[in-house]
Structures are given as structure tokens and as C-alpha cells.
Design an enzyme around this catalytic site. Structure first.
Site, PDB file in Angstrom:
ATOM      1  N   ARG A 225      26.780  18.591 -29.942  1.00  0.00           N
ATOM      2  CA  ARG A 225      26.213  19.612 -29.062  1.00  0.00           C
ATOM      3  C   ARG A 225      25.681  18.925 -27.799  1.00  0.00           C
ATOM      4  O   ARG A 225      25.143  17.807 -27.874  1.00  0.00           O
ATOM      5  CB  ARG A 225      25.067  20.360 -29.751  1.00  0.00           C
ATOM      6  CG  ARG A 225      25.510  21.308 -30.871  1.00  0.00           C
ATOM      7  CD  ARG A 225      26.277  22.528 -30.347  1.00  0.00           C
ATOM      8  NE  ARG A 225      26.658  23.459 -31.382  1.00  0.00           N
ATOM      9  CZ  ARG A 225      27.865  23.500 -31.976  1.00  0.00           C
ATOM     10  NH1 ARG A 225      28.809  22.644 -31.618  1.00  0.00           N
ATOM     11  NH2 ARG A 225      28.125  24.400 -32.895  1.00  0.00           N
ATOM     12  N   HIS A 273      34.797  21.580 -24.729  1.00  0.00           N
ATOM     13  CA  HIS A 273      34.366  21.951 -26.093  1.00  0.00           C
ATOM     14  C   HIS A 273      35.587  22.317 -26.950  1.00  0.00           C
ATOM     15  O   HIS A 273      35.707  23.440 -27.440  1.00  0.00           O
ATOM     16  CB  HIS A 273      33.369  23.126 -26.046  1.00  0.00           C
ATOM     17  CG  HIS A 273      32.569  23.242 -27.318  1.00  0.00           C
ATOM     18  ND1 HIS A 273      31.266  23.635 -27.359  1.00  0.00           N
ATOM     19  CD2 HIS A 273      32.913  23.002 -28.620  1.00  0.00           C
ATOM     20  CE1 HIS A 273      30.822  23.655 -28.605  1.00  0.00           C
ATOM     21  NE2 HIS A 273      31.817  23.264 -29.394  1.00  0.00           N
TER      22      HIS A 273
HETATM   23  P1  NDP Z   1      27.192  18.459 -41.876  1.00  0.00           P
HETATM   24  O1  NDP Z   1      26.000  19.333 -42.083  1.00  0.00           O
HETATM   25  O2  NDP Z   1      28.216  18.366 -42.947  1.00  0.00           O
HETATM   26  O3  NDP Z   1      26.701  16.979 -41.559  1.00  0.00           O
HETATM   27  C1  NDP Z   1      25.588  16.688 -40.778  1.00  0.00           C
HETATM   28  C2  NDP Z   1      25.270  15.204 -40.886  1.00  0.00           C
HETATM   29  O4  NDP Z   1      24.198  14.916 -39.968  1.00  0.00           O
HETATM   30  C3  NDP Z   1      24.783  14.813 -42.277  1.00  0.00           C
HETATM   31  O5  NDP Z   1      25.272  13.533 -42.618  1.00  0.00           O
HETATM   32  C4  NDP Z   1      23.263  14.771 -42.102  1.00  0.00           C
HETATM   33  O6  NDP Z   1      22.596  13.881 -42.990  1.00  0.00           O
HETATM   34  C5  NDP Z   1      23.159  14.253 -40.690  1.00  0.00           C
HETATM   35  N1  NDP Z   1      21.838  14.594 -40.110  1.00  0.00           N
HETATM   36  C6  NDP Z   1      21.322  15.812 -39.887  1.00  0.00           C
HETATM   37  N2  NDP Z   1      20.070  15.710 -39.393  1.00  0.00           N
HETATM   38  C7  NDP Z   1      19.801  14.387 -39.331  1.00  0.00           C
HETATM   39  C8  NDP Z   1      18.664  13.644 -38.934  1.00  0.00           C
HETATM   40  N3  NDP Z   1      17.554  14.231 -38.492  1.00  0.00           N
HETATM   41  N4  NDP Z   1      18.734  12.298 -38.989  1.00  0.00           N
HETATM   42  C9  NDP Z   1      19.853  11.683 -39.460  1.00  0.00           C
HETATM   43  N5  NDP Z   1      20.979  12.334 -39.859  1.00  0.00           N
HETATM   44  C10 NDP Z   1      20.937  13.672 -39.792  1.00  0.00           C
HETATM   45  O7  NDP Z   1      27.857  18.954 -40.507  1.00  0.00           O
HETATM   46  P2  NDP Z   1      29.379  18.817 -40.028  1.00  0.00           P
HETATM   47  O8  NDP Z   1      29.817  17.408 -40.218  1.00  0.00           O
HETATM   48  O9  NDP Z   1      30.211  19.891 -40.606  1.00  0.00           O
HETATM   49  O10 NDP Z   1      29.215  19.160 -38.469  1.00  0.00           O
HETATM   50  C11 NDP Z   1      28.379  18.377 -37.629  1.00  0.00           C
HETATM   51  C12 NDP Z   1      28.181  19.045 -36.281  1.00  0.00           C
HETATM   52  O11 NDP Z   1      29.366  18.934 -35.502  1.00  0.00           O
HETATM   53  C13 NDP Z   1      27.922  20.557 -36.322  1.00  0.00           C
HETATM   54  O12 NDP Z   1      26.588  20.837 -36.634  1.00  0.00           O
HETATM   55  C14 NDP Z   1      28.285  20.977 -34.912  1.00  0.00           C
HETATM   56  O13 NDP Z   1      27.153  20.920 -34.063  1.00  0.00           O
HETATM   57  C15 NDP Z   1      29.295  19.917 -34.468  1.00  0.00           C
HETATM   58  N6  NDP Z   1      30.629  20.495 -34.260  1.00  0.00           N
HETATM   59  C16 NDP Z   1      31.207  20.422 -33.015  1.00  0.00           C
HETATM   60  C17 NDP Z   1      32.463  20.937 -32.800  1.00  0.00           C
HETATM   61  C18 NDP Z   1      33.138  20.811 -31.462  1.00  0.00           C
HETATM   62  O14 NDP Z   1      34.201  21.400 -31.256  1.00  0.00           O
HETATM   63  N7  NDP Z   1      32.620  20.049 -30.539  1.00  0.00           N
HETATM   64  C19 NDP Z   1      33.208  21.616 -33.868  1.00  0.00           C
HETATM   65  C20 NDP Z   1      32.535  21.603 -35.144  1.00  0.00           C
HETATM   66  C21 NDP Z   1      31.276  21.073 -35.309  1.00  0.00           C
HETATM   67  P3  NDP Z   1      22.591  14.147 -44.575  1.00  0.00           P
HETATM   68  O15 NDP Z   1      24.012  13.827 -45.016  1.00  0.00           O
HETATM   69  O16 NDP Z   1      21.613  13.175 -45.093  1.00  0.00           O
HETATM   70  O17 NDP Z   1      22.223  15.581 -44.768  1.00  0.00           O
END
Ligand code: NDP
Length: 310
Positions: A225, A273
């Protein structure tokens, strides 16, 4: 006779003319309608960036399906108490993300930006091979998308680091976790890929301080994002020479406004995007499977934890 499942659909971005018939075909026993103010109560809402009014006017929802992986827009709304929010998990996005990130990593590592400029000038000039040991790739976020990306990048023999909230163990990935290990993760990484959800903890996470911890000559790829990056701090880190450049797919304001410094910066690549699009048929199939599971009392993947914000 059983009562049909009622599905209400709203999207700020996607075309209802294709989603509504698609949902109807995938859940033939359902009544699928486009949400409008005053619409009758439904069991399931399938949404992308819905208005608050839609959620306020739906008293009997069993679940809200988000037609994207990121739920940051939904989390800004007042959600009905006790109604689960379920996001897309993968649905064809992780392979797209792996393609995009591997392309950006390799384009930078193999200096294609330079060759493209040379070609425009009819110049034949090869660069010295770089050692991939000097280009460790760090993935912020090791979730559904981050893990797939980490494995794909590792296939090209780059050293790979990953950072998540909870501890992880992934083959071929040096895993870091939590705020306390962020600096060490950044110091061990030269190409940093952001694949975090946008939450109060991750907003502006790539700022002057953290960008300063990335290895000198570093490179940023933001596919999560726009608000993860402090634009002025990224520009300053590139212009000072600390970072070599960036590939950016997401922005604080989208479309990226004309005149924004990212557009014409020689060391920044901008895409609209598009790194991992929601694929309609895969997404509808996943939502239909999850509705069937919920209807028969089973649990489903992709349940959002509103407390964590993702
Ligand atoms: P997931 O929820 O599967 O994974 C999120 C990861 O981020 C997890 O490993 C989580 O840790 C980690 N995380 C979250 N908060 C923290 C923190 N405070 N500190 C450290 N690590 C953190 O999400 P996805 O992989 O499915 O998607 C990720 C993001 O990608 C989406 O939220 C979206 O914003 C973005 N996206 C962008 C797209 C684009 O076209 N540009 C398309 C699709 C998604 P933990 O494993 O420990 O929970």
C-alpha cells in the site's frame, strides 16, 4: 422448500455486470443482487470499498467477503459486531505477485534500466556481472503473498530474508520477526520488498529512519500500500545516493497525481497498482466455496482479525 441464501454485492472498482452473474452461476441456489440504499437484508455481503451505509443497513449478515487481499479500506469502517470479515487468500494473486517482484528484482540486479537507456542511444556497452551475494532480498511480510514471493526469489539463488509479526521458519529464508528485529532485517537486506498489510503498526513503516537501515545501494519495491512509504523520505534516500532506486506499484493517492516527483524520477519505476489483480473467476470460485463451507458450519481460511487489522 429451503430459503435461498441472499448475497448482496457492491464494489467501488469492479464491474457488477460481470460479478453478479458470476456469483449467481457459482451459487445457483442463491439470490444475488446489487446493493443499493434501502436494499433488502442479505446473508452475505461481497464487497470492495463499500460505503458505511451498506453495512449499517444490513442487520442479518453472516459474513462479509472482501474481494481483495488487503482489508485496510474495510477496517476504516464501523463493522457490524460479531460478523466475520473474510478476505481473498491468494485466488491467483500470489503467482502474479511473484512474477512482478522477480521481474523488478532481476531488472534492477541485471541493470536493465541502464540497457534500456543505452538502447535508446544506440549504445553497445555491457556492465560487469554483479554478485548476487551482494544483493540479499528482504521481504517485509511473510503471509500468503510474501511467502510465495520469498520462495520465487530464492529460486534465482538470491539470499532471502523475511520479516513477519510472529516467528516463522521457511526453507531458504532467513526469518526475522517483530519490531525488535526490524533493524537487523533491514541491515541484512539490499533489495527490500514491502508485502505488509496496511495497519496502524505498518503505516509509514518505510521512513527516513528505516530506509537508513537498508544496506547502502539498496532498492525498494513497494507492492503493498502507498501509505507504507513516506514519499519525501524515499525521494531523499534516493537523491542522497543511499538508495539506488525504487519500483513502486502503490501510492498514497491513486491514480498517482500528475506532477508527483515519482513520475519523472530517473531511478523510480511506477506501475498503476497492477502487481496482483483480483481475478474474477478465481475469486468468485473461492467465495462460493467459502459460502458453502460456512453454510454447513465449517471454518474457512482468510478470516480477518479486526484487532490486528489484517
Ligand atoms: P497476509 O495477511 O497473508 O500476510 C501479512 C504478513 O504481514 C504476515 O506475514 C504478517 O505477520 C505480516 N505483518 C502484519 N503486520 C505486521 C507487523 N506489524 N510487523 C511485522 N509483520 C507484520 O497478507 P497477504 O500476503 O495476502 O497480503 C499482503 C498485502 O499485500 C495485503 O494486505 C495488501 O495490502 C497487499 N496487496 C497488494 C496488491 C497489489 O496489487 N499491489 C494485491 C494484493 C495484496 P504474521 O505472519 O506474523 O501474521
Amino acid at each position: 422448500m429451503t430459503t435461498p441464501v441472499r448475497i448482496t454485492y457492491y464494489s467501488a472498482d469492479f464491474d457488477e455486470a460481470s460479478w453478479i452473474p458470476g456469483l449467481q452461476a457459482a451459487v445457483p441456489s442463491a439470490e444475488v443482487t446489487l446493493w443499493q440504499p434501502g436494499a433488502p437484508a442479505a446473508d452475505y455481503a461481497v464487497v470492495w470499498k463499500p460505503p458505511q451505509q451498506m453495512l449499517d443497513e444490513q442487520p442479518s449478515l453472516k459474513a462479509i467477503f472482501n474481494t481483495g487481499a488487503g482489508v485496510d479500506a474495510l477496517m476504516k469502517l464501523k463493522l457490524p459486531a460479531g460478523v466475520p470479515v473474510i478476505r481473498l487468500d491468494d485466488a491467483g494473486m500470489s503467482v502474479q505477485m511473484a512474477e512482478y517482484v522477480c521481474h523488478a528484482v532481476i531488472r534492477h540486479f541485471r541493470e536493465f534500466e541502464g540497457y534500456e537507456a543505452d538502447m535508446a542511444n544506440g549504445k553497445w556497452s555491457f556492465r560487469k556481472p554483479r554478485s548476487r551475494i551482494d544483493y540479499p532480498v528482504g521481504i517485509l511480510g511473510l503471509g500468503v503473498l510474501g511467502e510465495r514471493v520469498a520462495k520465487a526469489v530464492a529460486q534465482f539463488d538470491f539470499p532471502v530474508n523475511g520479516w513477519s509479526r510472529s516467528p516463522k521458519a521457511l526453507d531458504g529464508v532467513q526469518c526475522f520477526h517483530g519490531e525488535a528485529q526490524l533493524q537487523d532485517f533491514l541491515a541484512a537486506s539490499r533489495i527490500v520488498v514491502c508485502l505488509l498489510p496496511l495497519t496502524s503498526e505498518t503505516d509509514s513503516i518505510l521512513n527516513a529512519r528505516t530506509l537508513g537501515h537498508i544496506r547502502p545501494g539498496g532498492y525498494v519495491i513497494n507492492v503493498a500500500r502507498g501509505a507504507h512509504v513516506v514519499d519525501a523520505d524515499l525521494l531523499a534516500a534516493i537523491d542522497s545516493g543511499h538508495l539506488a532506486g525504487a519500483t513502486l506499484d502503490v501510492f498514497r493517492v491513486e491514480p498517482l497525481p500528475q506532477g508527483h516527483a515519482f513520475w519523472n524520477h530517473p531511478k523510480i519505476t511506477v506501475t498503476p497498482h497492477t502487481s496482483a489483480r483480483t481475478l474474477r473467476s478465481e475469486s468468485i470460485a473461492q467465495i462460493a466455496r467459502k459460502i458453502a463451507a460456512l453454510q454447513s458450519g465449517q471454518t474457512v481460511a482468510g478470516l480477518v482479525d479486526a484487532g490486528r487489522g489484517y
